[in-house]
Design a protein around this motif. Structure first.
Motif, PDB file in Angstrom:
ATOM      1  N   LEU A 294      53.750  22.074 -69.354  1.00 23.54           N
ATOM      2  CA  LEU A 294      53.952  23.532 -69.282  1.00 23.54           C
ATOM      3  C   LEU A 294      54.802  23.956 -70.279  1.00 23.54           C
ATOM      4  O   LEU A 294      55.889  23.364 -70.662  1.00 23.54           O
ATOM      5  CB  LEU A 294      54.575  23.835 -67.814  1.00 23.54           C
ATOM      6  N   LEU A 295      54.320  25.071 -70.975  1.00 22.16           N
ATOM      7  CA  LEU A 295      55.156  25.753 -72.201  1.00 22.16           C
ATOM      8  C   LEU A 295      56.135  26.892 -71.604  1.00 22.16           C
ATOM      9  O   LEU A 295      55.725  27.744 -71.017  1.00 22.16           O
ATOM     10  CB  LEU A 295      54.451  26.221 -73.255  1.00 22.16           C
ATOM     11  N   TRP A 296      57.371  26.951 -71.735  1.00 19.79           N
ATOM     12  CA  TRP A 296      58.149  27.984 -71.821  1.00 19.79           C
ATOM     13  C   TRP A 296      58.383  28.546 -73.027  1.00 19.79           C
ATOM     14  O   TRP A 296      59.027  28.111 -73.930  1.00 19.79           O
ATOM     15  CB  TRP A 296      59.535  27.655 -71.012  1.00 19.79           C
ATOM     16  N   PRO A 297      57.857  29.560 -73.524  1.00 17.85           N
ATOM     17  CA  PRO A 297      57.945  30.192 -74.973  1.00 17.85           C
ATOM     18  C   PRO A 297      59.555  30.564 -75.066  1.00 17.85           C
ATOM     19  O   PRO A 297      59.906  30.427 -76.347  1.00 17.85           O
ATOM     20  CB  PRO A 297      57.115  31.534 -74.894  1.00 17.85           C
ATOM     21  N   HIS A 298      60.066  31.174 -74.155  1.00 17.98           N
ATOM     22  CA  HIS A 298      61.435  31.648 -74.342  1.00 17.98           C
ATOM     23  C   HIS A 298      62.408  30.761 -73.333  1.00 17.98           C
ATOM     24  O   HIS A 298      62.911  31.393 -72.369  1.00 17.98           O
ATOM     25  CB  HIS A 298      61.711  32.896 -74.046  1.00 17.98           C
ATOM     26  N   ALA A 299      62.970  29.424 -73.757  1.00 26.83           N
ATOM     27  CA  ALA A 299      63.549  28.697 -72.482  1.00 26.83           C
ATOM     28  C   ALA A 299      65.048  28.694 -72.991  1.00 26.83           C
ATOM     29  O   ALA A 299      65.671  28.573 -71.816  1.00 26.83           O
ATOM     30  CB  ALA A 299      62.954  27.223 -72.699  1.00 26.83           C
ATOM     31  N   GLN A 300      65.381  28.420 -73.924  1.00 26.98           N
ATOM     32  CA  GLN A 300      66.994  28.308 -74.133  1.00 26.98           C
ATOM     33  C   GLN A 300      67.589  29.071 -75.020  1.00 26.98           C
ATOM     34  O   GLN A 300      67.095  29.211 -76.212  1.00 26.98           O
ATOM     35  CB  GLN A 300      67.319  26.655 -74.485  1.00 26.98           C
ATOM     36  N   THR A 301      68.605  29.724 -75.114  1.00 25.14           N
ATOM     37  CA  THR A 301      69.441  30.775 -75.689  1.00 25.14           C
ATOM     38  C   THR A 301      70.131  29.715 -76.853  1.00 25.14           C
ATOM     39  O   THR A 301      70.843  28.896 -76.687  1.00 25.14           O
ATOM     40  CB  THR A 301      70.398  31.602 -75.134  1.00 25.14           C
ATOM     41  N   GLN A 302      69.956  30.141 -77.875  1.00 19.78           N
ATOM     42  CA  GLN A 302      70.304  29.085 -79.281  1.00 19.78           C
ATOM     43  C   GLN A 302      71.540  30.108 -79.954  1.00 19.78           C
ATOM     44  O   GLN A 302      72.538  29.855 -80.256  1.00 19.78           O
ATOM     45  CB  GLN A 302      69.235  29.125 -80.241  1.00 19.78           C
TER      46      GLN A 302
END
Length: 349
Positions: A295-303
């Motif tokens: 499964l792809l999370w397009p916006h997963a983690q804040t950089q």
């Protein structure tokens, strides 16, 4: 989650549209509702949860997004106390750091900090809080916003919804920007969203139906969670070690931000094959899984976070909140949604 004692109640019951029923949106909606405001919470998916989403498979559930959460803010602790027994510490004695071959580089837990999970899956916390909201509407993703004569209209996949005094976006920053652009809207804080950087994440979920606890001690390594320096994988967790989970051996594997970005356009099957090979290299588990999904999370983690808890444009009646305002933790999402709601109640806007 009780309203804060210092918050003033609005003179009239204002009607807010909140778009996104993850942790930030639900925390914001609960606080506004408890302060006497009308709230309509719109969610594109079929249930609340956002990136705490759990995926059900033939072998049991996987926490496909957030793996655990911390409790550092007293207000978050107070909110959790309203649903006693729903969340429990995950007794991971150490979270190891592994090299690409699965060798332990370090194994030190954060001092004095528990890893908390909801039961029976991570999305149970947000779902339970959302169930108390009068205005939750699922499968109702917003496609465009418009306003006329001081009233906001939300155009959704299920039709138009009218009559809002303000609209609050509880979406990942890139999605919030895209919705504003599709609506032809420029706010005082639109430019700030462009500074927020969020990385994608491919998640691999593996089940081994032939391995069931407690008859089997473990399949593979003698640890339940690890961070990895492998070029493909950043995190691995044995789902069956979390409290309240089914005992069939299951692993959730999250790819590194760099690898996920590089392979964002790959098919789920191609990603599944690559990450499964990397999983075997790290864990030594070479048995064929009985169930596998990617499964792809397009916006997963804040950089790169915004650096403030929320944004609000009083002239337009538009605001936004999310973990990306402060960081990448689930707790950051809660604090962001809470503080936006409290600010609106305090300002009576």
């Amino acid at each position: 989650m009780p309203a804060q004692p210092s918050a003033k109640r609005p003179r009239t019951s204002r009607h807010y549209a909140i778009i996104g029923a993850g942790m930030a949106g639900v925390a914001c909606a609960r606080t506004l509702q408890q302060a006497g405001c009308r709230v309509t919470l719109l969610e594109q998916a079929d249930r609340a949860g956002g990136r705490t989403r759990a995926v059900q498979t033939a072998c049991g559930s996987h926490d496909a997004g957030a793996q655990y959460f911390t409790v550092r803010d007293a207000r978050f602790a107070q909110a959790l106390a309203t649903t006693p027994g729903l969340c429990r510490p995950w007794s991971v004695s150490t979270v190891r750091v592994l090299d690409g071959a699965g060798r332990v580089v370090s194994a030190a837990p954060p001092p004095g900090e528990s890893h908390w999970v909801a039961e029976p899956a991570m999305d149970a916390l947000v779902a339970t809080w959302a169930a108390a909201l009068a205005g939750l509407r699922t499968q109702c993703g917003a496609t465009r916003l418009s306003s006329s004569h001081g009233t906001w209209h939300v155009h959704t996949q299920a039709g138009d919804i009218d009559g809002f005094d303000a609209v609050l976006l509880a979406l990942p920053a890139p999605q919030a920007r895209a919705l504003l652009q599709a609506s032809g809207i420029q706010t005082a804080w639109s430019g700030a969203l462009a500074q927020v950087q969020m990385a994608p994440c491919w998640t691999l979920m593996l089940g081994f139906a032939q391995a069931v606890r407690p008859g089997l001690t473990t399949l593979g390594p003698q640890w339940n969670a690890a961070r990895s320096t492998h070029h493909r994988i950043a995190w691995l967790a044995r789902e069956s070690s979390k409290p309240g989970r089914a005992q069939i051996e299951r692993w959730t594997v999250q790819a590194s931000p760099e690898w996920s970005a590089e392979h964002q356009g790959d098919s789920p099957q191609r990603v599944q094959d690559k990450l499964t090979r990397a999983f075997a290299e790290i864990t030594g588990i070479r048995a064929a899984p009985s169930d596998a999904q990617a499964l792809l999370w397009p916006h997963a983690q804040t950089q790169t976070p915004l650096g403030q808890p929320f944004v609000w444009d009083a002239a337009e009646g538009l605001g936004a909140c999310g973990d990306w305002c402060l960081g990448h933790r689930l707790e950051d999402a809660f604090v962001s949604g809470l503080e936006l709601a409290l600010a609106l109640v305090e300002r009576q806007v």
